[in-house]
Design a protein around this motif. Structure first.
Motif, PDB file in Angstrom:
ATOM      1  N   SER A  33       0.816  -1.339   0.018  1.00 43.00           N
ATOM      2  CA  SER A  33       0.020   0.066   0.043  1.00 43.00           C
ATOM      3  C   SER A  33       0.831   1.167   0.140  1.00 43.00           C
ATOM      4  CB  SER A  33      -0.785   0.032   1.190  1.00 43.00           C
ATOM      5  OG  SER A  33      -0.201   0.438   2.556  1.00 43.00           O
ATOM      6  N   GLN A  36       2.196   1.878   3.408  1.00 38.30           N
ATOM      7  CA  GLN A  36       3.195   0.957   3.894  1.00 38.30           C
ATOM      8  C   GLN A  36       4.577   1.169   3.229  1.00 38.30           C
ATOM      9  OE1 GLN A  36       1.237  -2.938   2.439  1.00 38.30           O
ATOM     10  NE2 GLN A  36       1.390  -3.600   4.622  1.00 38.30           N
ATOM     11  N   HIS A 192      -7.251  -6.138   0.286  1.00 42.42           N
ATOM     12  CA  HIS A 192      -7.666  -4.651   0.647  1.00 42.42           C
ATOM     13  C   HIS A 192      -6.623  -3.633  -0.239  1.00 42.42           C
ATOM     14  CE1 HIS A 192      -7.709  -0.836   2.476  1.00 42.42           C
ATOM     15  NE2 HIS A 192      -9.262  -1.035   2.404  1.00 42.42           N
ATOM     16  N   THR A 193      -5.381  -3.894  -0.343  1.00 37.31           N
ATOM     17  CA  THR A 193      -4.419  -2.983  -1.089  1.00 37.31           C
ATOM     18  C   THR A 193      -4.627  -3.266  -2.360  1.00 37.31           C
ATOM     19  OG1 THR A 193      -2.643  -3.453   0.851  1.00 37.31           O
ATOM     20  CG2 THR A 193      -2.156  -2.767  -1.567  1.00 37.31           C
ATOM     21  N   GLN A 194      -4.865  -4.350  -2.869  1.00 33.91           N
ATOM     22  CA  GLN A 194      -5.045  -4.817  -4.140  1.00 33.91           C
ATOM     23  C   GLN A 194      -6.126  -3.917  -4.791  1.00 33.91           C
ATOM     24  OE1 GLN A 194      -2.810  -6.102  -6.495  1.00 33.91           O
ATOM     25  NE2 GLN A 194      -4.341  -4.999  -7.991  1.00 33.91           N
ATOM     26  N   LEU A 196      -7.907  -1.424  -3.275  1.00 37.62           N
ATOM     27  CA  LEU A 196      -7.809  -0.162  -3.590  1.00 37.62           C
ATOM     28  C   LEU A 196      -7.128   0.371  -4.679  1.00 37.62           C
ATOM     29  CD1 LEU A 196      -8.530   2.509  -1.665  1.00 37.62           C
ATOM     30  CD2 LEU A 196      -6.395   2.182  -0.678  1.00 37.62           C
ATOM     31  N   MET A 197      -6.094  -0.164  -5.029  1.00 35.43           N
ATOM     32  CA  MET A 197      -5.345  -0.219  -6.393  1.00 35.43           C
ATOM     33  C   MET A 197      -6.441  -0.033  -7.475  1.00 35.43           C
ATOM     34  SD  MET A 197      -1.588  -1.968  -5.863  1.00 35.43           S
ATOM     35  CE  MET A 197      -0.500  -1.244  -4.576  1.00 35.43           C
ATOM     36  N   SER A 291     -10.208   2.978   6.226  1.00 37.22           N
ATOM     37  CA  SER A 291     -10.526   2.714   4.743  1.00 37.22           C
ATOM     38  C   SER A 291     -11.169   1.135   4.746  1.00 37.22           C
ATOM     39  CB  SER A 291      -9.322   2.499   3.977  1.00 37.22           C
ATOM     40  OG  SER A 291      -8.147   1.427   4.370  1.00 37.22           O
ATOM     41  N   THR A 306      -5.611   5.493   6.199  1.00 43.14           N
ATOM     42  CA  THR A 306      -5.240   6.276   5.169  1.00 43.14           C
ATOM     43  C   THR A 306      -5.247   7.639   5.661  1.00 43.14           C
ATOM     44  OG1 THR A 306      -4.858   6.837   2.851  1.00 43.14           O
ATOM     45  CG2 THR A 306      -7.130   6.623   3.753  1.00 43.14           C
ATOM     46  N   PRO A 334      -7.308   6.467  -3.689  1.00 43.09           N
ATOM     47  CA  PRO A 334      -5.817   5.973  -3.786  1.00 43.09           C
ATOM     48  C   PRO A 334      -4.966   7.256  -3.729  1.00 43.09           C
ATOM     49  CG  PRO A 334      -7.121   4.692  -5.275  1.00 43.09           C
ATOM     50  CD  PRO A 334      -7.965   6.099  -4.784  1.00 43.09           C
TER      51      PRO A 334
END
Length: 426
Positions: A33, A36, A192-194, A196-197, A291, A306, A334
């Protein structure tokens, strides 16, 4: 449940141990993320962790504690991942497998405070590139164990620490009852990161408002509006202040209701008033927002926080409420896209951030009073001001970190005095 500091933590005296798990070689790569990458990119360092401490009321075997901890790790993907640094200094995240390990005792030196020994342990074990960067710590006493779960911030937030504690206690209950602990698998933070991307890019109006706030802050993230002294990293000063007891919170909530706004909006209104009075400027802060947009993430562990920006020039409660709504909206996209014009996070000395955590509204609960549970933050150097409000069933307290300079003591102290006075008297 209070948010305290490792230097303020009161711990019993006894053997200090931690459970060192077995870790495999790196597995498949995982998405990283924005937050991160920014956090881990600063490298291994002391004080990058957060923790939760709690006490059990009767002795528990080390074997049962270890089994419960391994069950928690098995349930949450981020606890089975590790960062590595490539030759260009860029952070990459990979899956790892975690297996049973061993309890290791850590010496407590003559005259050394238990919290200092714990801090040294967590500073060494919970760094961004550690494998893994989390640790279950144990202080054994005849009355029962004190447990501290620490993890590098890249893998957890404050909500996540509640999830970890809840799942650990449930797994421990299973283990002690003769059942195999089997916490439900939940979506991982990497998923979750994916997700959001994969979201659409922010609309133009969001880009415009971010640019306006950054420009009004001198081309960087919002900064504390009063002098803090030398604009370099300084030893921190940490204050924890009681703001409202249970009756005061009820009164404050009633005043917010009468104004037609939330307690957060009323607090922002008062912060705006204080800032205008002491600094002659609008309130501008970095404003962390969670988020966990859908319920599927509520029981997951990860850094589901975030950042946004909050700007409020009008101290009326209604205007403050609109500023809060805008901040939530600005933080719902993002950040890698939003902050691309500045090449990432445009930081300058003196960053001012305000965090609001109402534990009463979270869908995850533990018996914080019975467990004497506390959030624990690390010791570090800082050049900015970070303010946390914690709201629970017994009232409101705040915790503030700022550079320990004479100017910051005077100016941050005066700002806090004025704010707490307004919150407790209006």
């Amino acid at each position: 449940m209070r948010l305290t500091h490792v230097a303020h933590l009161r711990l019993p005296f006894g053997p200090l141990l931690s459970y060192e798990v077995a870790v495999s070689e790196l597995g498949r790569p995982l998405p990283v993320s924005f937050d991160q990458r920014r956090h881990v990119g600063a490298g291994d360092r002391d004080g990058s962790w957060m923790a939760m401490a709690f006490r059990l009321s009767e002795p528990v075997s080390r074997e049962d504690l270890a089994a419960a901890w391994l069950a928690v790790i098995a349930a949450h993907g981020t606890l089975r991942s590790a960062f590595v640094e490539d030759d260009d200094g860029r952070a990459h995240l990979h899956e790892v497998e975690i297996g049973a390990g061993a309890w290791v005792e850590h010496p407590v030196g003559p005259g050394q405070a238990m919290n200092d020994a714990l801090r040294e342990l967590l500073d060494g074990a919970c760094t961004p590139y550690a494998r893994p960067s989390h640790r279950l710590c144990l202080i054994e006493t005849a009355a029962g164990p004190t447990l501290v779960v620490g993890a590098d911030h890249s893998h957890v937030d404050m909500w996540s620490m509640l999830v970890i504690a809840r799942d650990f206690l449930a797994a421990l209950d299973d283990q002690r009852s003769g059942r195999t602990p089997t916490p439900a698998r939940v979506p991982s933070f990497a998923e979750h990161t994916q997700a959001l991307m994969d979201r659409p890019k922010a609309p133009e109006e969001v880009h415009r408002r971010w640019a306006e706030v950054i420009e009004a802050s001198g081309g960087a993230m919002p900064r504390f509006p009063l002098p803090l002294g030398e604009p370099t990293m300084q030893p921190e000063r940490v204050e924890v202040r009681g703001v409202l007891d249970i009756d005061g919170l009820a009164s404050f909530t009633a005043r917010a209701h009468e104004a037609g706004v939330s307690t957060l909006a009323l607090t922002v209104s008062l912060m705006t008033d204080v800032t205008r009075e002491l600094a002659g400027t609008a309130l501008r802060t970095v404003f962390p927002v969670h988020s966990r947009y859908e319920p599927q993430w509520h029981d997951s562990v990860g850094w589901f926080i975030t950042n946004s920006v909050l700007e409020c020039a009008d101290a009326s409660p209604r205007s403050a409420a609109e500023s809060v709504k805008e901040a939530v909206r600005l933080g719902s996209w993002p950040l890698s896209d939003v902050l691309a014009p500045w090449g990432g996070w445009p930081e300058a000395p003196g960053v001012f951030a305000v965090s609001w955590l109402d534990l009463r509204r979270l869908p995850v609960r533990i018996d914080a009073g019975g467990l004497e549970a506390m959030y624990v933050s690390a010791m570090m150097h800082t050049d900015g001001v970070m303010l946390w409000f914690i709201i629970d069933d017994v009232g409101v307290h705040l915790r503030c970190r700022y550079p320990d300079t004479l100017e910051a003591r005077a100016n941050v102290g005066a700002w806090l005095d004025a704010l707490v006075g307004r919150m407790s008297s209006r």
